[in-house]
Design a protein around this motif. Structure first.
Motif, PDB file in Angstrom:
ATOM      1  N   UNK A 108      -6.645   7.088   9.846  1.00 47.78           N
ATOM      2  CA  UNK A 108      -6.262   8.368   8.767  1.00 47.78           C
ATOM      3  C   UNK A 108      -4.799   8.654   8.638  1.00 47.78           C
ATOM      4  N   UNK A 109      -4.318   9.135   9.940  1.00 41.79           N
ATOM      5  CA  UNK A 109      -3.026   9.744  10.074  1.00 41.79           C
ATOM      6  C   UNK A 109      -2.010   8.688   9.924  1.00 41.79           C
ATOM      7  N   UNK A 110      -2.175   7.331   9.925  1.00 40.02           N
ATOM      8  CA  UNK A 110      -1.214   6.150   9.724  1.00 40.02           C
ATOM      9  C   UNK A 110      -1.043   6.049   8.238  1.00 40.02           C
ATOM     10  N   UNK A 111      -2.050   6.294   7.292  1.00 38.08           N
ATOM     11  CA  UNK A 111      -1.912   6.162   5.769  1.00 38.08           C
ATOM     12  C   UNK A 111      -1.121   7.214   5.328  1.00 38.08           C
ATOM     13  N   UNK A 112      -1.104   8.451   6.014  1.00 39.99           N
ATOM     14  CA  UNK A 112      -0.414   9.734   5.385  1.00 39.99           C
ATOM     15  C   UNK A 112       1.150   9.459   5.678  1.00 39.99           C
ATOM     16  N   UNK A 113       1.444   8.707   6.883  1.00 42.72           N
ATOM     17  CA  UNK A 113       2.560   8.562   7.443  1.00 42.72           C
ATOM     18  C   UNK A 113       3.372   7.541   6.181  1.00 42.72           C
ATOM     19  N   UNK A 114       2.634   6.616   5.956  1.00 40.77           N
ATOM     20  CA  UNK A 114       2.947   5.466   5.080  1.00 40.77           C
ATOM     21  C   UNK A 114       3.434   6.132   3.805  1.00 40.77           C
ATOM     22  N   UNK A 115       2.285   7.121   3.298  1.00 40.42           N
ATOM     23  CA  UNK A 115       2.717   7.885   1.807  1.00 40.42           C
ATOM     24  C   UNK A 115       3.787   8.460   2.150  1.00 40.42           C
ATOM     25  N   UNK A 116       4.061   9.217   2.811  1.00 36.99           N
ATOM     26  CA  UNK A 116       5.323  10.051   3.060  1.00 36.99           C
ATOM     27  C   UNK A 116       6.409   9.197   3.123  1.00 36.99           C
ATOM     28  N   UNK A 117       6.486   8.127   3.785  1.00 39.69           N
ATOM     29  CA  UNK A 117       7.490   6.984   3.854  1.00 39.69           C
ATOM     30  C   UNK A 117       7.872   6.619   2.533  1.00 39.69           C
ATOM     31  N   UNK A 118       6.909   6.223   1.637  1.00 37.41           N
ATOM     32  CA  UNK A 118       7.150   5.662   0.333  1.00 37.41           C
ATOM     33  C   UNK A 118       7.781   6.673  -0.522  1.00 37.41           C
ATOM     34  N   UNK A 119       7.360   7.580  -0.378  1.00 34.56           N
ATOM     35  CA  UNK A 119       7.710   8.926  -1.358  1.00 34.56           C
ATOM     36  C   UNK A 119       9.153   9.180  -0.884  1.00 34.56           C
ATOM     37  N   UNK A 120       9.359   9.149   0.367  1.00 31.37           N
ATOM     38  CA  UNK A 120      10.750   9.598   0.672  1.00 31.37           C
ATOM     39  C   UNK A 120      11.696   8.508   0.431  1.00 31.37           C
ATOM     40  N   UNK A 121      11.220   7.162   0.261  1.00 37.01           N
ATOM     41  CA  UNK A 121      11.971   5.993  -0.047  1.00 37.01           C
ATOM     42  C   UNK A 121      12.283   6.332  -1.559  1.00 37.01           C
ATOM     43  N   UNK A 122      11.525   6.595  -2.268  1.00 38.47           N
ATOM     44  CA  UNK A 122      11.586   6.622  -3.776  1.00 38.47           C
ATOM     45  C   UNK A 122      12.500   7.844  -4.106  1.00 38.47           C
TER      46      UNK A 122
END
Length: 59
Positions: free
Chosen positions: A1-15
């Motif tokens: 669960x925590x790994x998915x949240x980190x990936x979402x934050x990374x994608x938003x940060x990149x955008x």
């Protein structure tokens, strides 16, 4: 669960970073146009106005 949240934050940060860079490139082009325009009297004020005029990209 925590790994998915980190990936979402990374994608938003990149955008967000890409949008910021795109904005800087547009501003840089506009600033160069103002600098090259011999008819502009108050170039520093025009450049400052461009830097804070976000509305023309969203409207």
């Amino acid at each position: 669960m925590a790994k998915t949240k980190n990936n979402d934050v990374s994608v938003v940060g990149l955008i967000t970073l890409l949008l910021f860079v795109a904005h800087l490139v547009i501003i840089a082009g506009d600033v160069q146009t103002i600098i090259d325009d011999p008819s502009k009297e108050n170039k520093p004020a025009e450049v400052l106005k461009l830097a804070f005029d976000f509305t023309r990209y969203f409207g």
